[in-house]
Design a protein around this motif. Structure first.
Motif, PDB file in Angstrom:
ATOM      1  N   SER A  75       0.855  -1.193   0.000  1.00 15.45           N
ATOM      2  CA  SER A  75       0.000   0.000   0.000  1.00 15.45           C
ATOM      3  C   SER A  75       0.887   1.237   0.000  1.00 15.45           C
ATOM      4  N   GLY A  76       0.287   2.350  -0.323  1.00 19.78           N
ATOM      5  CA  GLY A  76       1.033   3.602  -0.332  1.00 19.78           C
ATOM      6  C   GLY A  76       1.556   3.964   1.046  1.00 19.78           C
ATOM      7  N   GLY A  77       0.748   3.697   2.079  1.00 22.53           N
ATOM      8  CA  GLY A  77       1.167   3.995   3.448  1.00 22.53           C
ATOM      9  C   GLY A  77       2.371   3.168   3.873  1.00 22.53           C
ATOM     10  N   ALA A  78       2.375   1.893   3.508  1.00 22.99           N
ATOM     11  CA  ALA A  78       3.501   1.017   3.867  1.00 22.99           C
ATOM     12  C   ALA A  78       4.768   1.446   3.138  1.00 22.99           C
ATOM     13  N   ILE A  79       4.628   1.801   1.882  1.00 22.91           N
ATOM     14  CA  ILE A  79       5.791   2.261   1.115  1.00 22.91           C
ATOM     15  C   ILE A  79       6.335   3.551   1.711  1.00 22.91           C
ATOM     16  N   ALA A  80       5.434   4.472   2.073  1.00 26.07           N
ATOM     17  CA  ALA A  80       5.858   5.743   2.676  1.00 26.07           C
ATOM     18  C   ALA A  80       6.562   5.505   4.012  1.00 26.07           C
ATOM     19  N   LEU A  81       6.025   4.603   4.821  1.00 26.77           N
ATOM     20  CA  LEU A  81       6.626   4.304   6.126  1.00 26.77           C
ATOM     21  C   LEU A  81       8.043   3.767   5.976  1.00 26.77           C
ATOM     22  N   VAL A  82       8.216   2.786   5.130  1.00 27.23           N
ATOM     23  CA  VAL A  82       9.537   2.188   4.931  1.00 27.23           C
ATOM     24  C   VAL A  82      10.504   3.208   4.331  1.00 27.23           C
ATOM     25  N   THR A  83      10.029   4.027   3.414  1.00 25.43           N
ATOM     26  CA  THR A  83      10.886   5.040   2.790  1.00 25.43           C
ATOM     27  C   THR A  83      11.317   6.095   3.795  1.00 25.43           C
ATOM     28  N   ILE A  84      10.373   6.602   4.581  1.00 25.75           N
ATOM     29  CA  ILE A  84      10.693   7.645   5.564  1.00 25.75           C
ATOM     30  C   ILE A  84      11.682   7.128   6.595  1.00 25.75           C
ATOM     31  N   ILE A  85      11.471   5.927   7.067  1.00 27.95           N
ATOM     32  CA  ILE A  85      12.400   5.357   8.049  1.00 27.95           C
ATOM     33  C   ILE A  85      13.730   5.009   7.380  1.00 27.95           C
ATOM     34  N   GLY A  86      13.691   4.545   6.164  1.00 28.69           N
ATOM     35  CA  GLY A  86      14.892   4.088   5.467  1.00 28.69           C
ATOM     36  C   GLY A  86      15.867   5.172   5.071  1.00 28.69           C
ATOM     37  N   VAL A  87      15.409   6.404   4.893  1.00 26.64           N
ATOM     38  CA  VAL A  87      16.304   7.464   4.439  1.00 26.64           C
ATOM     39  C   VAL A  87      17.074   8.133   5.581  1.00 26.64           C
ATOM     40  N   TYR A  88      16.853   7.713   6.824  1.00 26.27           N
ATOM     41  CA  TYR A  88      17.523   8.349   7.968  1.00 26.27           C
ATOM     42  C   TYR A  88      19.046   8.429   7.817  1.00 26.27           C
ATOM     43  N   PRO A  89      19.752   7.334   7.504  1.00 24.89           N
ATOM     44  CA  PRO A  89      21.217   7.449   7.378  1.00 24.89           C
ATOM     45  C   PRO A  89      21.645   8.396   6.264  1.00 24.89           C
ATOM     46  N   LEU A  90      20.913   8.402   5.168  1.00 25.97           N
ATOM     47  CA  LEU A  90      21.233   9.305   4.071  1.00 25.97           C
ATOM     48  C   LEU A  90      21.052  10.764   4.497  1.00 25.97           C
ATOM     49  N   VAL A  91      19.980  11.040   5.216  1.00 29.43           N
ATOM     50  CA  VAL A  91      19.731  12.399   5.698  1.00 29.43           C
ATOM     51  C   VAL A  91      20.821  12.832   6.673  1.00 29.43           C
ATOM     52  N   VAL A  92      21.241  11.925   7.544  1.00 31.64           N
ATOM     53  CA  VAL A  92      22.309  12.253   8.499  1.00 31.64           C
ATOM     54  C   VAL A  92      23.598  12.606   7.762  1.00 31.64           C
ATOM     55  N   ILE A  93      23.962  11.816   6.790  1.00 32.16           N
ATOM     56  CA  ILE A  93      25.208  12.055   6.057  1.00 32.16           C
ATOM     57  C   ILE A  93      25.141  13.367   5.277  1.00 32.16           C
ATOM     58  N   VAL A  94      24.071  13.572   4.540  1.00 28.24           N
ATOM     59  CA  VAL A  94      23.947  14.784   3.719  1.00 28.24           C
ATOM     60  C   VAL A  94      23.895  16.032   4.593  1.00 28.24           C
ATOM     61  N   CYS A  95      23.094  16.008   5.647  1.00 29.47           N
ATOM     62  CA  CYS A  95      22.984  17.183   6.519  1.00 29.47           C
ATOM     63  C   CYS A  95      24.287  17.457   7.259  1.00 29.47           C
ATOM     64  N   SER A  96      25.011  16.421   7.639  1.00 28.16           N
ATOM     65  CA  SER A  96      26.290  16.619   8.318  1.00 28.16           C
ATOM     66  C   SER A  96      27.299  17.282   7.389  1.00 28.16           C
ATOM     67  N   ILE A  97      27.359  16.811   6.169  1.00 31.72           N
ATOM     68  CA  ILE A  97      28.294  17.399   5.202  1.00 31.72           C
ATOM     69  C   ILE A  97      27.947  18.865   4.940  1.00 31.72           C
ATOM     70  N   ILE A  98      26.675  19.142   4.691  1.00 26.40           N
ATOM     71  CA  ILE A  98      26.268  20.520   4.418  1.00 26.40           C
ATOM     72  C   ILE A  98      26.529  21.417   5.628  1.00 26.40           C
ATOM     73  N   ALA A  99      26.234  20.926   6.829  1.00 32.54           N
ATOM     74  CA  ALA A  99      26.439  21.728   8.044  1.00 32.54           C
ATOM     75  C   ALA A  99      27.919  22.048   8.246  1.00 32.54           C
ATOM     76  N   TRP A 100      28.797  21.080   8.016  1.00 33.47           N
ATOM     77  CA  TRP A 100      30.227  21.348   8.196  1.00 33.47           C
ATOM     78  C   TRP A 100      30.764  22.295   7.132  1.00 33.47           C
ATOM     79  N   VAL A 101      30.211  22.236   5.928  1.00 36.49           N
ATOM     80  CA  VAL A 101      30.641  23.166   4.892  1.00 36.49           C
ATOM     81  C   VAL A 101      30.225  24.596   5.253  1.00 36.49           C
ATOM     82  N   LEU A 102      29.041  24.748   5.840  1.00 34.12           N
ATOM     83  CA  LEU A 102      28.512  26.074   6.154  1.00 34.12           C
ATOM     84  C   LEU A 102      28.898  26.604   7.531  1.00 34.12           C
ATOM     85  N   HIS A 103      29.539  25.813   8.362  1.00 41.85           N
ATOM     86  CA  HIS A 103      29.703  26.199   9.767  1.00 41.85           C
ATOM     87  C   HIS A 103      30.552  27.448   9.979  1.00 41.85           C
TER      88      HIS A 103
END
Length: 94
Positions: free
Chosen positions: A35-63
């Motif tokens: 279902s769309g809800g199940a796909i959204a749930l797995v996707t939202i939870i699954g992107v956490y490591p990617l978000v951490v890496i991208v946000c960390s890199i951007i934050a250190w570049v801008l600090h």
């Protein structure tokens, strides 16, 4: 500022182990079919490591130039920590 960024990123790193468990469990959303809800749930939870890496890199570049923006970008993964970790902690403690 550097101390805050380092501590927050250590916290994000520590939440990788519980994230693996929660991500594995999230696939049970497909037990009653795809279902769309199940796909959204797995996707939202699954992107956490990617978000951490991208946000960390951007934050250190801008600090150096944009401190406030770097802090706000560094806090984006906290949405996952509080949004998913809070209810899971509440369910397990109460």
């Amino acid at each position: 500022m550097k101390t805050f960024m380092i501590i927050s990123q250590i916290i994000y790193l520590l939440f990788i182990l519980p994230w693996l468990f929660i991500w594995g469990i999230s696939f049970m959303g497909f037990d009653s079919g795809v279902s769309g809800g199940a796909i959204a749930l797995v996707t939202i939870i699954g992107v956490y490591p990617l978000v951490v890496i991208v946000c960390s890199i951007i934050a250190w570049v801008l600090h150096k130039r944009k401190t406030r923006t770097a802090i706000l970008i560094n806090l984006i993964p906290m949405l996952w920590v509080i949004g998913i970790g809070g209810p899971v902690l509440y369910i397990n403690l109460f």
